[in-house]
Write a protein that holds these residues in place. Structure first.
Motif, PDB file in Angstrom:
ATOM      1  N   ALA A 183       0.855  16.288 -24.644  1.00 38.02           N
ATOM      2  CA  ALA A 183      -0.001  16.713 -25.758  1.00 38.02           C
ATOM      3  C   ALA A 183      -0.630  18.078 -25.495  1.00 38.02           C
ATOM      4  CB  ALA A 183      -1.085  15.667 -26.013  1.00 38.02           C
ATOM      5  N   ARG A 184      -0.984  18.349 -24.240  1.00 40.81           N
ATOM      6  CA  ARG A 184      -1.602  19.639 -23.906  1.00 40.81           C
ATOM      7  C   ARG A 184      -0.672  20.797 -24.249  1.00 40.81           C
ATOM      8  NH1 ARG A 184      -3.984  17.284 -19.289  1.00 40.81           N
ATOM      9  NH2 ARG A 184      -2.233  17.926 -17.978  1.00 40.81           N
TER      10      ARG A 184
ATOM     11  N   GLN B 114       0.832  -1.204   0.000  1.00 40.89           N
ATOM     12  CA  GLN B 114       0.000   0.000   0.000  1.00 40.89           C
ATOM     13  C   GLN B 114       0.869   1.259   0.000  1.00 40.89           C
ATOM     14  OE1 GLN B 114      -3.252   0.151  -0.487  1.00 40.89           O
ATOM     15  NE2 GLN B 114      -3.080   2.380  -0.542  1.00 40.89           N
ATOM     16  N   LEU B 115       1.975   1.229   0.722  1.00 42.08           N
ATOM     17  CA  LEU B 115       2.907   2.358   0.714  1.00 42.08           C
ATOM     18  C   LEU B 115       3.455   2.571  -0.694  1.00 42.08           C
ATOM     19  CD1 LEU B 115       4.652   4.495   2.121  1.00 42.08           C
ATOM     20  CD2 LEU B 115       6.285   2.678   2.676  1.00 42.08           C
ATOM     21  N   PHE B 116       3.784   1.475  -1.357  1.00 37.40           N
ATOM     22  CA  PHE B 116       4.302   1.554  -2.725  1.00 37.40           C
ATOM     23  C   PHE B 116       3.255   2.165  -3.659  1.00 37.40           C
ATOM     24  CE2 PHE B 116       5.423  -0.729  -6.809  1.00 37.40           C
ATOM     25  CZ  PHE B 116       6.620  -0.065  -7.019  1.00 37.40           C
ATOM     26  N   MET B 117       2.006   1.746  -3.511  1.00 40.24           N
ATOM     27  CA  MET B 117       0.928   2.279  -4.338  1.00 40.24           C
ATOM     28  C   MET B 117       0.778   3.784  -4.125  1.00 40.24           C
ATOM     29  SD  MET B 117      -0.451  -0.428  -5.939  1.00 40.24           S
ATOM     30  CE  MET B 117      -2.203  -0.280  -6.238  1.00 40.24           C
ATOM     31  N   GLU B 118       0.863   4.211  -2.873  1.00 38.27           N
ATOM     32  CA  GLU B 118       0.742   5.643  -2.579  1.00 38.27           C
ATOM     33  C   GLU B 118       1.945   6.407  -3.118  1.00 38.27           C
ATOM     34  OE1 GLU B 118      -0.889   7.340   0.822  1.00 38.27           O
ATOM     35  OE2 GLU B 118      -1.810   5.494   1.569  1.00 38.27           O
ATOM     36  N   ALA B 119       3.116   5.765  -3.111  1.00 39.63           N
ATOM     37  CA  ALA B 119       4.312   6.403  -3.657  1.00 39.63           C
ATOM     38  C   ALA B 119       4.157   6.629  -5.163  1.00 39.63           C
ATOM     39  CB  ALA B 119       5.548   5.554  -3.375  1.00 39.63           C
ATOM     40  N   ILE B 120       3.522   5.676  -5.854  1.00 35.76           N
ATOM     41  CA  ILE B 120       3.265   5.827  -7.291  1.00 35.76           C
ATOM     42  C   ILE B 120       2.332   7.009  -7.526  1.00 35.76           C
ATOM     43  CG2 ILE B 120       2.275   4.761  -9.353  1.00 35.76           C
ATOM     44  CD1 ILE B 120       3.002   2.019  -8.111  1.00 35.76           C
ATOM     45  N   ASP B 121       1.259   7.083  -6.754  1.00 33.96           N
ATOM     46  CA  ASP B 121       0.327   8.202  -6.880  1.00 33.96           C
ATOM     47  C   ASP B 121       1.023   9.529  -6.589  1.00 33.96           C
ATOM     48  OD1 ASP B 121      -2.135   7.419  -7.821  1.00 33.96           O
ATOM     49  OD2 ASP B 121      -2.865   6.756  -5.877  1.00 33.96           O
ATOM     50  N   PHE B 122       1.863   9.520  -5.572  1.00 35.37           N
ATOM     51  CA  PHE B 122       2.592  10.733  -5.195  1.00 35.37           C
ATOM     52  C   PHE B 122       3.445  11.212  -6.365  1.00 35.37           C
ATOM     53  CE2 PHE B 122       6.391  12.847  -3.564  1.00 35.37           C
ATOM     54  CZ  PHE B 122       5.837  13.817  -2.748  1.00 35.37           C
TER      55      PHE B 122
ATOM     56  N   ARG C 152       2.986  12.830 -31.322  1.00 28.87           N
ATOM     57  CA  ARG C 152       4.307  13.319 -30.926  1.00 28.87           C
ATOM     58  C   ARG C 152       4.502  13.216 -29.413  1.00 28.87           C
ATOM     59  NH1 ARG C 152       6.355  16.164 -35.396  1.00 28.87           N
ATOM     60  NH2 ARG C 152       5.555  14.956 -37.170  1.00 28.87           N
ATOM     61  N   ALA C 153       3.423  13.361 -28.666  1.00 35.12           N
ATOM     62  CA  ALA C 153       3.521  13.204 -27.212  1.00 35.12           C
ATOM     63  C   ALA C 153       3.935  11.781 -26.860  1.00 35.12           C
ATOM     64  CB  ALA C 153       2.185  13.552 -26.559  1.00 35.12           C
ATOM     65  N   ARG C 154       3.289  10.796 -27.500  1.00 40.76           N
ATOM     66  CA  ARG C 154       3.646   9.400 -27.235  1.00 40.76           C
ATOM     67  C   ARG C 154       5.072   9.103 -27.683  1.00 40.76           C
ATOM     68  NH1 ARG C 154      -1.805   8.586 -28.969  1.00 40.76           N
ATOM     69  NH2 ARG C 154      -1.105   7.982 -31.070  1.00 40.76           N
ATOM     70  N   LEU C 155       5.462   9.675 -28.822  1.00 39.41           N
ATOM     71  CA  LEU C 155       6.822   9.465 -29.314  1.00 39.41           C
ATOM     72  C   LEU C 155       7.839  10.079 -28.362  1.00 39.41           C
ATOM     73  CD1 LEU C 155       8.800   8.559 -31.489  1.00 39.41           C
ATOM     74  CD2 LEU C 155       8.353  10.719 -32.698  1.00 39.41           C
TER      75      LEU C 155
ATOM     76  N   LYS D 264      -0.568   2.223 -16.006  1.00 46.54           N
ATOM     77  CA  LYS D 264      -1.243   2.624 -17.243  1.00 46.54           C
ATOM     78  C   LYS D 264      -1.795   4.036 -17.121  1.00 46.54           C
ATOM     79  CE  LYS D 264      -2.687  -1.931 -18.962  1.00 46.54           C
ATOM     80  NZ  LYS D 264      -3.850  -2.823 -19.210  1.00 46.54           N
ATOM     81  N   ARG D 265      -2.416   4.317 -16.001  1.00 48.62           N
ATOM     82  CA  ARG D 265      -2.986   5.651 -15.804  1.00 48.62           C
ATOM     83  C   ARG D 265      -1.897   6.714 -15.821  1.00 48.62           C
ATOM     84  NH1 ARG D 265      -5.906   6.629 -10.273  1.00 48.62           N
ATOM     85  NH2 ARG D 265      -3.817   7.288  -9.641  1.00 48.62           N
ATOM     86  N   ALA D 266      -0.764   6.418 -15.188  1.00 47.74           N
ATOM     87  CA  ALA D 266       0.340   7.377 -15.153  1.00 47.74           C
ATOM     88  C   ALA D 266       0.894   7.634 -16.549  1.00 47.74           C
ATOM     89  CB  ALA D 266       1.446   6.866 -14.233  1.00 47.74           C
ATOM     90  N   ILE D 267       0.987   6.571 -17.363  1.00 44.77           N
ATOM     91  CA  ILE D 267       1.481   6.727 -18.727  1.00 44.77           C
ATOM     92  C   ILE D 267       0.520   7.568 -19.554  1.00 44.77           C
ATOM     93  CG2 ILE D 267       1.931   5.498 -20.893  1.00 44.77           C
ATOM     94  CD1 ILE D 267       3.011   3.178 -19.168  1.00 44.77           C
ATOM     95  N   PHE D 268      -0.778   7.257 -19.454  1.00 49.44           N
ATOM     96  CA  PHE D 268      -1.770   8.018 -20.218  1.00 49.44           C
ATOM     97  C   PHE D 268      -1.819   9.479 -19.760  1.00 49.44           C
ATOM     98  CE2 PHE D 268      -4.188   3.800 -20.873  1.00 49.44           C
ATOM     99  CZ  PHE D 268      -3.454   3.547 -22.018  1.00 49.44           C
ATOM    100  N   ASP D 269      -1.680   9.707 -18.453  1.00 46.93           N
ATOM    101  CA  ASP D 269      -1.675  11.071 -17.932  1.00 46.93           C
ATOM    102  C   ASP D 269      -0.467  11.844 -18.452  1.00 46.93           C
ATOM    103  OD1 ASP D 269      -3.996  10.616 -16.553  1.00 46.93           O
ATOM    104  OD2 ASP D 269      -3.052  10.395 -14.586  1.00 46.93           O
TER     105      ASP D 269
END
Length: 200
Positions: A142-143, A58-66, A163-166, A131-136
């Motif tokens: 892109a923005r 759970q700490l690791f998951m929160e670290a990813i979100d952070f 170009r954003a993905r590249l 996946k969410r972090a990559i898409f974000d």
């Protein structure tokens, strides 16, 4: 008789603790990060860690979100804040090389690719966060391109999302090469070509 103190420390700062834990995971990997290492870096006791964050996973998951939500990735920060788009792209890649090869803490590259991706299929919930972090990240890149199109700096036909993905993928390639021990001078030599590829 003194009352036994439990729970979180009086001066506990959650963001500081998460940042410290993130850097331990980043440097040592999920499996290599012991509870002793984590509590020492976070400056809290074992019971406090469990009381506030639950278990190690759970700490690791929160670290990813952070990492994903606090704009912790320096290349993205400079890309979003540098006024000139060509300079912004160039600085983005320079920052990638710097944090992949010159980190004093020993944590190299992007936290997502260097640490999180290595356990994506092993820990429940990590793949979805990754996946969410990559898409974000794709959306943030892109923005900026869309903003430059609205300003008339980039043509209306500029394919912002592609170009954003590249750009993201080129970053990951630099990180991979850096972690393989390739010298920074060879990575830096490709930056101008990368800028041309992204904006050309």
């Amino acid at each position: 008789m003194k009352e036994k103190r439990t729970g979180r420390p009086r001066e506990f700062d959650r963001d500081e603790a998460l940042s410290a834990a993130m850097h331990v995971f980043w440097k040592q990997g999920y499996d290599g990060a012991s509870m002793k290492d984590l509590t020492a870096a976070m400056n809290i006791s074992g019971p406090s860690l469990y009381g506030v964050f639950g278990d190690k996973r759970q700490l690791f998951m929160e670290a990813i979100d952070f990492y994903a939500n606090r704009k912790a990735c320096k290349p993205l920060e400079v890309f979003e804040t540098e006024p000139d788009i060509e300079t912004a792209v160039r600085k983005f890649f320079y920052e990638v090389v710097e944090y992949s090869t010159m980190s004093i803490s020993g944590a190299k590259g992007c936290f997502l690719s260097s640490c999180v991706a290595t356990v994506s299929g092993e820990l429940v919930g990590v793949e979805a966060l990754l996946k969410r972090a990559i898409f974000d990240t794709d959306e943030r890149l892109a923005r900026r391109f869309e903003l430059e199109k609205a300003r008339g700096v980039l043509p209306d036909t500029f394919p912002s999302k592609i170009r954003a993905r590249l750009m993201f993928d080129l970053r990951q390639g630099l990180v991979f090469r850096a972690r393989a021990g390739i010298e920074p001078k060879y990575l830096l030599a490709d930056i101008e070509s990368n800028v041309g590829i992204i904006l050309g």
